[in-house]
Structures are given as C-alpha cells and as structure tokens.
Scaffold this active site. Structure first.
Site, mmCIF file in Angstrom:
data_model
loop_
_atom_site.group_PDB
_atom_site.id
_atom_site.type_symbol
_atom_site.label_atom_id
_atom_site.label_comp_id
_atom_site.label_asym_id
_atom_site.label_seq_id
_atom_site.Cartn_x
_atom_site.Cartn_y
_atom_site.Cartn_z
ATOM 1 N N GLN A 2 -5.737 1.989 0.734
ATOM 2 C CA GLN A 2 -6.818 2.628 0.186
ATOM 3 C C GLN A 2 -7.250 3.803 0.455
ATOM 4 O O GLN A 2 -7.969 4.442 -0.422
ATOM 5 C CB GLN A 2 -7.842 1.740 0.403
ATOM 6 C CG GLN A 2 -8.238 0.223 0.032
ATOM 7 C CD GLN A 2 -8.288 0.347 -1.616
ATOM 8 O OE1 GLN A 2 -9.002 1.009 -1.963
ATOM 9 N NE2 GLN A 2 -7.960 -0.819 -1.907
ATOM 10 N N HIS B 200 -0.120 1.454 -7.624
ATOM 11 C CA HIS B 200 -0.830 1.038 -8.232
ATOM 12 C C HIS B 200 -2.264 1.291 -7.984
ATOM 13 O O HIS B 200 -3.271 1.110 -8.657
ATOM 14 C CB HIS B 200 -0.639 -0.350 -8.723
ATOM 15 C CG HIS B 200 -1.251 -1.428 -7.748
ATOM 16 N ND1 HIS B 200 -2.467 -1.860 -7.635
ATOM 17 C CD2 HIS B 200 -0.693 -1.970 -6.572
ATOM 18 C CE1 HIS B 200 -2.477 -2.867 -6.819
ATOM 19 N NE2 HIS B 200 -1.492 -2.960 -6.030
ATOM 20 N N THR C 57 18.485 -3.163 -5.552
ATOM 21 C CA THR C 57 18.693 -2.120 -6.392
ATOM 22 C C THR C 57 17.147 -1.596 -6.496
ATOM 23 O O THR C 57 16.269 -2.240 -6.811
ATOM 24 C CB THR C 57 18.933 -2.651 -7.804
ATOM 25 O OG1 THR C 57 20.497 -3.255 -7.570
ATOM 26 C CG2 THR C 57 19.278 -1.428 -8.746
ATOM 27 N N CYS D 298 -8.670 -10.118 -3.308
ATOM 28 C CA CYS D 298 -7.893 -10.753 -2.659
ATOM 29 C C CYS D 298 -8.444 -11.939 -2.225
ATOM 30 O O CYS D 298 -7.737 -13.156 -1.829
ATOM 31 C CB CYS D 298 -7.081 -10.168 -1.556
ATOM 32 S SG CYS D 298 -6.438 -8.722 -2.246
HETATM 33 C C1 LIG Z 1 -4.055 -3.321 -2.233
HETATM 34 C C2 LIG Z 1 -3.710 -3.326 -0.890
HETATM 35 C C3 LIG Z 1 -2.871 -3.958 -0.255
HETATM 36 C C4 LIG Z 1 -1.586 -4.548 -1.007
HETATM 37 O O1 LIG Z 1 -0.844 -3.617 -1.914
HETATM 38 P P1 LIG Z 1 0.019 -4.169 -2.919
HETATM 39 O O2 LIG Z 1 0.596 -2.934 -3.455
HETATM 40 O O3 LIG Z 1 -0.766 -4.731 -3.988
HETATM 41 O O4 LIG Z 1 0.736 -5.257 -2.267
HETATM 42 C C5 LIG Z 1 -2.413 -3.793 1.126
HETATM 43 N N1 LIG Z 1 -3.553 -3.192 1.922
HETATM 44 C C6 LIG Z 1 -4.837 -2.445 1.423
HETATM 45 C C7 LIG Z 1 -5.806 -2.021 2.125
HETATM 46 C C8 LIG Z 1 -4.803 -2.846 -0.071
HETATM 47 O O5 LIG Z 1 -6.082 -2.327 -0.436
#
Ligand SMILES: *Cc1c(COP(=O)(O)O)cnc(C)c1O
Length: 409
Positions: free
Chosen positions: A183, A205, A244, A330
């Site tokens: 974050q 992302h 890969t 989540c």
């Molecule tokens: C989004 C997030 C993740 C997971 O990341 P992904 O790339 O979606 O697996 C882990 N930790 C935190 C603090 C996140 O905000």
C-alpha cells in the site's frame, strides 16, 4: 457530471492500468514475445533486456540495487517467499516470528501456517489509531526470533507504521525485517536503505500497473539476507523464484514504478487535498461519524470512517455507482467485522458501520463533492429508517437527521 457515471474510489483494492503502462506492455505480448531466459537468439535477448530495464526502474523507486529485486506474481507471493523463505533459511537459528495483528492476510495466513509447523508467533497489538509500538517490537524479540514482519501502511485504515524505527531495532538485534509495503510504495517515499528494511513485498496493480506481477526486495549487502526458494524449477531470478518470467507484466511494473517516482510528490499532495475535503465534509455535515486510522500518520489517498447506526454493507449498496469498500476487500466476503478495526479497539457496531474510500489518479474534485453528497444523503436516509438511531438517547441523537424530511425508499 452525470449521476449515472460510476465513480471509482477503491484504489486500495486495485488501480487501473495507466495508459502509458499499457502502451509499454503491448509489444511484449506479440512482436517481442521472447523468453527472457532464451540465451541463444535475439528474441530472448530483447526480452531479457526489457526485464533488466524494468528491474532498474523498480529498484530505483525504493532505493534498492537491481540485483536485489526478485519478480513474483504479486505481493501475496512475495510475502509467502519472505516468510517461508527466511524461516527455512534460518531453521537452525530459531522458531519465533514477531508480527502485528493488523497485517494483511498474506502475512497472517503464512504465520498461521508456520504456527501449525511449530513456530511461535508474537502478534503485537496496535493502539486506537492502528499504530504498532517500536518498544513492543524490541520487547518481543528473543534469541529465537528469526523474522520481524511489520507492514509499512495498513490497507484498511491507511495508518503508516514507524518503519525506520522498527528497522533500526531489528538491525540492532540482528533479526531480518520484512515489510509488506504493497500500500505504501508509490504513495509515500520508501527507501529500503534509510528505513533498514531487509525484505519488502510490493505489487504492480496497486500502483497503476498490471495484476499478477510484483516483487520481493531481498537485501544483498549490510547484511546479506538469506532466503530459501519456495518455487523450484529452472533457477530463474537467481534461483529464488523459478518459472518463465511474465515479461509484459514486468515491463508494465517497471513503467508504473517510473511514473510513480515522477508523479508521487505532486499526486500525493493532490490526493491528500481531495481526501481531506471528503473527510471534512463527512465529519462536519453528519453527526456521529468516526475516523478510523491515524489522523496524521496516514496514506494520503486513504479515508476510513464509521457512521454510527448505519450498516456499512447497506450504505455501500445504497451508493450504487460509487465504488468503495466496507472493510477490507479481502475480508468483505465474510460477515465478520474487520479484524483490523477490532484490533484498534473499535466496537463491533462501529466496525460494521465502516466504509473505506481510496482516492486515485483519475479522481476529481467534482467527484469528491458528488460522493460526499451521496454518502451524506444515504447516511441520513438509512438513519431515518434505523430504529437504533430514532431511539432517544441522553440528549437525543441527531437534530439534523430528525429535522430532515420523510424517508424515501
Ligand atoms: C494488495 C495487498 C497485498 C496483496 O497483493 P497482491 O499483489 O494482490 O497479491 C498484500 N499486502 C497488502 C498490504 C496489500 O494491500
């Protein structure tokens, strides 16, 4: 602005791919399709060159060296590699981990698994703002401790932990420090050197890059951190993560980091301004609104508030066309109140009444006013329908709500 146009304010969950990022990725799906591990022809060389250029951009954003970047499928995998990789490498040293109750599930679920395997886990508490205390970290470290895992910034409430202090303590005690910064990267300055971070998970992302690609930073010097690979087969990424490489994804991740480094100061200032405006409107126009998270030590784009006597889920659904989240994306599949808010001492009732707003690159001042209007109007409407809110308490509840017109369904 048309009331029908959806407004996206859930940028903690994910972000759209920046057009510049997409453009950088496109050739690597077709014309430049080589396998970065192919050493025998130019298709492979060009793919490898693109990956190494991206590695430099990713490393540069966090003040790391390119060889310290291990590409993964995202922050979840990076957290898994850090927790299982370090514990395996230090198997003979000890079986104790220090972490925090408000970590992301990607860390907590690894800890739960390690607990099953015989590890002892210390889950540090947080204060009412969601902050972990460095003194608690220090007190929790024992001779058996092989890892400290504390996130940089929380995904639900945006609270930013005192990372540099925790890094200093872990270094003094000779314990590797893993930081989930999914974050924080691209939102606030992150410097693995200045902050004493030994391992760090982050993800494309969350910073306008593609889904399914991320990185684990692994410190190479002062001190070198040992990690045992968890995915075997071919020895890619210096043996730390076989498979890969996702060349288009990695190229997009690199471009996203490059853009983040360029726009972060200005963008963070702008988003903090919009966030403060949204917060100010909600807190001044409605009664019984509670801010969740630290008032100052908070991510610039993040706002989490509870509206007393309103179900967060109902409010979220009522805000049709405004994409926000009630609790963490989540955990919002379950009906349990957010464990993060619970750890901060927020009551069950207020935890269920919470909404998370996450501002981002495309949000405008106009959208903030629109969202504030819609939230205020729906909170008042839901409260008029709520038997809890009509209940005369000491001094009564909201004059504003009572004075408002009849409920509209
Ligand atoms: C989004 C997030 C993740 C997971 O990341 P992904 O790339 O979606 O697996 C882990 N930790 C935190 C603090 C996140 O905000």
């Amino acid at each position: 602005m048309s009331g029908k146009q959806p407004v996206y304010m859930d940028h903690q969950a994910t972000t759209p791919v920046d057009p510049e990022v997409l453009e950088a990725m496109l050739p690597f799906f077709s014309r430049e399709f080589g396998n970065a591990a192919s050493r025998s022809h130019s298709f492979g060389w060009r793919a490898e060159e693109a990956v190494e250029k991206a590695r430099e951009s990713v490393a540069s954003l966090i003040h790391a060296g390119p060889p310290e970047i291990v590409f993964t499928s995202g922050a979840t995998e990076s957290d898994n590699l850090a927790l299982f990789g370090v514990t395996e490498a230090l198997y003979r040293k000890g079986r104790h981990i220090v972490t925090c109750r408000t970590e992301h599930k990607a860390v907590l679920d690894c800890c739960a698994r390690l607990e099953k395997l015989g590890y002892e886990i210390t889950y540090l508490p947080v204060d009412r703002h969601g902050l972990v205390s460095p003194a608690d970290v220090l007190a929790a470290i024992t001779e058996q401790t092989v890892l400290v895992a504390i996130m940089a910034a929380n995904n639900e409430v945006g609270t930013v932990h005192p990372v540099a202090e925790i890094g200093r303590i872990a270094r003094e005690k000779g314990v590797p420090f893993h930081c989930d910064a999914a974050q924080a990267v691209g939102k606030i300055p992150i410097d693995v050197e200045a902050m004493g971070i030994d391992l760090m998970a982050f993800s494309a992302h969350k910073i306008y890059g593609p889904k399914g690609v991320g990185a684990l930073y692994v410190r190479k010097r002062h001190p070198r951190v040992r990690v045992a690979p968890q995915i075997h087969g071919g020895g890619h990424e210096k043996g730390l993560r076989s498979g890969t490489l996702n060349v288009p994804g990695i190229v997009g991740f690199g471009k996203a980091c490059e853009i983040a480094g360029r726009v972060m100061p200005e963008e963070s200032r702008r988003l903090a301004g919009l966030r403060d405006r949204l917060q100010e409107r909600l807190l001044s126009e409605l009664d019984d609104v509670h801010l969740n998270g630290h008032p100052e030590r908070r991510l610039p784009h993040s706002l989490n508030v509870s509206f007393a006597c309103v179900e967060g889920e109902s409010l979220m659904l009522a805000l049709d066309g405004v994409a926000v989240s009630s609790g963490s994306a989540c955990t919002s599949a379950s009906l349990e109140p957010s464990y993060v808010l619970k750890a901060m001492g927020v009551s069950n009732e207020l935890a269920h009444a919470s909404l998370r707003f996450g501002l981002g690159r495309s949000n405008t001042a106009e959208q903030v006013e629109y969202v504030a209007d819609r939230v205020a109007e729906n909170v008042e409407r839901l409260r008029r329908l709520s038997p809890l809110y009509e209940m005369p308490g000491p001094g009564g509840r909201s004059a504003k709500a009572k004075g408002a017109g009849p409920a509209r369904m």
